[in-house]
Design an enzyme around this catalytic site. Sequence first.
Site, short mmCIF file in Angstrom:
data_model
loop_
_atom_site.label_atom_id
_atom_site.label_comp_id
_atom_site.label_asym_id
_atom_site.label_seq_id
_atom_site.Cartn_x
_atom_site.Cartn_y
_atom_site.Cartn_z
N SER A 255 0.83 -1.20 0.00
CA SER A 255 0.00 0.00 0.00
C SER A 255 0.87 1.25 0.00
CB SER A 255 -0.97 -0.04 1.19
OG SER A 255 -1.99 0.92 1.06
N ASP B 83 -9.57 -4.06 -5.92
CA ASP B 83 -9.09 -3.26 -4.79
C ASP B 83 -10.08 -2.11 -4.56
OD1 ASP B 83 -7.65 -1.20 -3.24
OD2 ASP B 83 -5.87 -2.42 -3.60
N HIS C 29 -7.46 -5.35 -1.30
CA HIS C 29 -6.33 -4.48 -0.98
C HIS C 29 -5.40 -5.22 -0.02
CE1 HIS C 29 -4.16 -0.72 -0.65
NE2 HIS C 29 -4.13 -0.88 0.65
#
Length: 310
Positions: A125, A252, A281
């Site tokens: 991320s 995502d 995600h």
Amino acid sequence: MTIYCWGRRRHFSRLPEPEARLFDVTPDTRVLAHCHWQPSRQDHPLLIALHGLEGSSTAHYMRGLADKAFAKGFNVIRLNQRNCGGTEQLAAGLYHSGLTHDADFVLRETAAVDGIERAVVAGYSLGGNLALKLAGDHGQAPPRQLRGVCAVSPVLELEACVRALERRQNVVYQWNFVRGLKARMRRKNDCFPGRFPIERLPAIRTVREFDAAFTAPHFGFASAEDYYHRASAMRVIDRISVPALVITSEDDPFVPTAPFRDPRLTSNPNIRLFMTQHGGHCGFLEAAANGSDGYWAERRIVQFAAGVCR
């Protein structure tokens, strides 16, 4: 899959207890790392793992990746961003999504102090954005020990990700991030009273509002939007000259796929892109089988790292 993987209990029986280490990245800032060293560490490659927004070195994917990498002969450093992992008192300032300085510092110090000659930086991320931006910032002159970078669900175009986070269906993710950011600023104020305008916290409801009030002005950005533009790995993605692995998913909830189809990324021969239909995600979980726990992105990172560190 995103929420399921966040909440799923995991065990890492192969991973030894870490050695805690503080890196003095600036005169007024220390970051905490949890290190897993092989015997004769200088003879083994290093994997530096970077977590996401409001995460820490104890995140399940950080430990899962460390477990798999250590079992394959890697030294592993699970690095906390500034203020993360309960370290608000160690840093005078904040962190942001494009602050590659600390990972770069650790990369260089482990080479100079620990004799590490081969290293890969892998992030999830926000950490994925940092890993890619680190490589892009160095362009054609990366540190000789940097053999590659990996990014899982990277927020490589921050404005697009924040805009996606603002969609109604993502209210739970937005709320969770903002809750964590506000709590961290209150803890920060306990350590450095009066340094930050915490009187603005009650009015903040979104990540964008938080960044406009705290992150952007603290780092000298003109606005939250200026910060998102300048801190995004997309600005330098075409300059990456080391092997790079990027894993993302079409489902995502707040990392749109469009940036991953941008020619600046797709035309860079050093980048290997895996875009799956499902994965959420930072999820990427398949059925466990043949000794695998099912977290295939972690396994793919270790395979990639082993290949570039030969």
